[in-house]
Write an enzyme that holds these catalytic residues in place. Structure first.
Site, short mmCIF file in Angstrom:
data_model
loop_
_atom_site.label_atom_id
_atom_site.label_comp_id
_atom_site.label_asym_id
_atom_site.label_seq_id
_atom_site.Cartn_x
_atom_site.Cartn_y
_atom_site.Cartn_z
CE LYS A 38 -3.18 -2.32 3.20
NZ LYS A 38 -3.67 -2.30 4.59
CG ASP A 97 15.00 -2.10 3.63
OD1 ASP A 97 16.10 -1.60 3.86
OD2 ASP A 97 14.37 -2.75 4.47
P1 5GP Z 1 12.69 -4.68 0.35
O1 5GP Z 1 12.13 -5.89 -0.34
O2 5GP Z 1 13.41 -3.72 -0.58
O3 5GP Z 1 13.54 -5.04 1.52
O4 5GP Z 1 11.49 -3.95 1.04
C1 5GP Z 1 10.62 -3.11 0.42
C2 5GP Z 1 9.40 -2.92 1.30
O5 5GP Z 1 9.72 -2.98 2.69
C3 5GP Z 1 8.82 -1.54 1.08
O6 5GP Z 1 7.91 -1.53 0.02
C4 5GP Z 1 8.16 -1.26 2.42
O7 5GP Z 1 6.88 -1.83 2.43
C5 5GP Z 1 9.03 -2.00 3.42
N1 5GP Z 1 10.01 -1.10 4.06
C6 5GP Z 1 11.34 -1.10 3.89
N2 5GP Z 1 11.91 -0.12 4.61
C7 5GP Z 1 10.91 0.52 5.25
C8 5GP Z 1 10.86 1.66 6.14
O8 5GP Z 1 11.85 2.31 6.52
N3 5GP Z 1 9.63 2.04 6.58
C9 5GP Z 1 8.48 1.39 6.22
N4 5GP Z 1 7.34 1.84 6.71
N5 5GP Z 1 8.49 0.32 5.38
C10 5GP Z 1 9.69 -0.09 4.90
#
Ligand code: 5GP
Length: 176
Positions: A38, A97
């Protein structure tokens, strides 16, 4: 809560990204903008309101498997409804991330025969990256901190903040 990216800075950067995207897709007649639910919703709506190129929209929703399963394994909870084959796809994400979510989705879109796939991400936590993902349109590079606001949540809260903030963990765990 400490404000990391102010509302005015978000507005300005979103307009700049939109101008770049408009320019790059000026010749495209099949742009499909896909948001990842979302968290990307606020960013996506603001960004797309600036665009003049013809486009359609759709959404993915993902979740990560945690605990004892393979690290980085991503589950598609909601798939796109529109066909992707032959489209110029612009994937719109709130934050990159580790990179696992985007890596999975980008691979899937290419597998399904998208004509081109580019990524637009508002926030880039590059120091947390585990798999490389190319970001074509990047809003802001940020430190490896947990942020909320402008679509991003902590336990489904804070999405409606009009700025990006670093959550004070003492308050968060106290549930205030
Ligand atoms: P990745 O697969 O790149 O590790 O994670 C992406 C998802 O993790 C993002 O779309 C988000 O939903 C969540 N996420 C990663 N870092 C943060 C953060 O600092 N704050 C929040 N609220 N969600 C995060």
């Amino acid at each position: 809560m400490r404000v990391l990216v102010k509302r005015e800075d978000l507005d300005k950067r979103v307009a700049e990204l939109a101008a770049e995207i408009d320019r790059d897709y000026a010749e495209s007649d099949c742009l499909l903008c896909i948001g990842v639910l979302k968290g990307s919703v606020f960013f996506m709506v603001d960004l797309l309101k600036h665009l003049k190129v013809p486009l359609s929209i759709d959404f993915f929703q993902t979740s990560s498997y945690g605990g004892s399963t393979t690290p980085g394994e991503v589950r598609i909870r909601k798939d796109v409804d529109l066909p992707v084959r032959g489209k110029d796809v612009l994937l719109i994400e709130d934050i990159v991330d580790t990179g696992h979510t985007l890596n999975t989705i980008l691979g899937l879109l290419r597998f399904r025969g998208a004509r081109s796939v580019r990524l637009c991400a508002l926030l880039d936590k590059s120091s947390a990256r585990e798999v490389e993902v190319p970001i074509d349109y990047r809003g802001f590079e940020i430190e490896n901190l947990f942020v909320v606001g402008y679509g991003l949540d902590f336990d489904e809260r804070y999405r409606n903040l009009p700025y990006i903030a670093v959550l004070d963990e003492t308050n968060a765990s106290a549930g205030s």
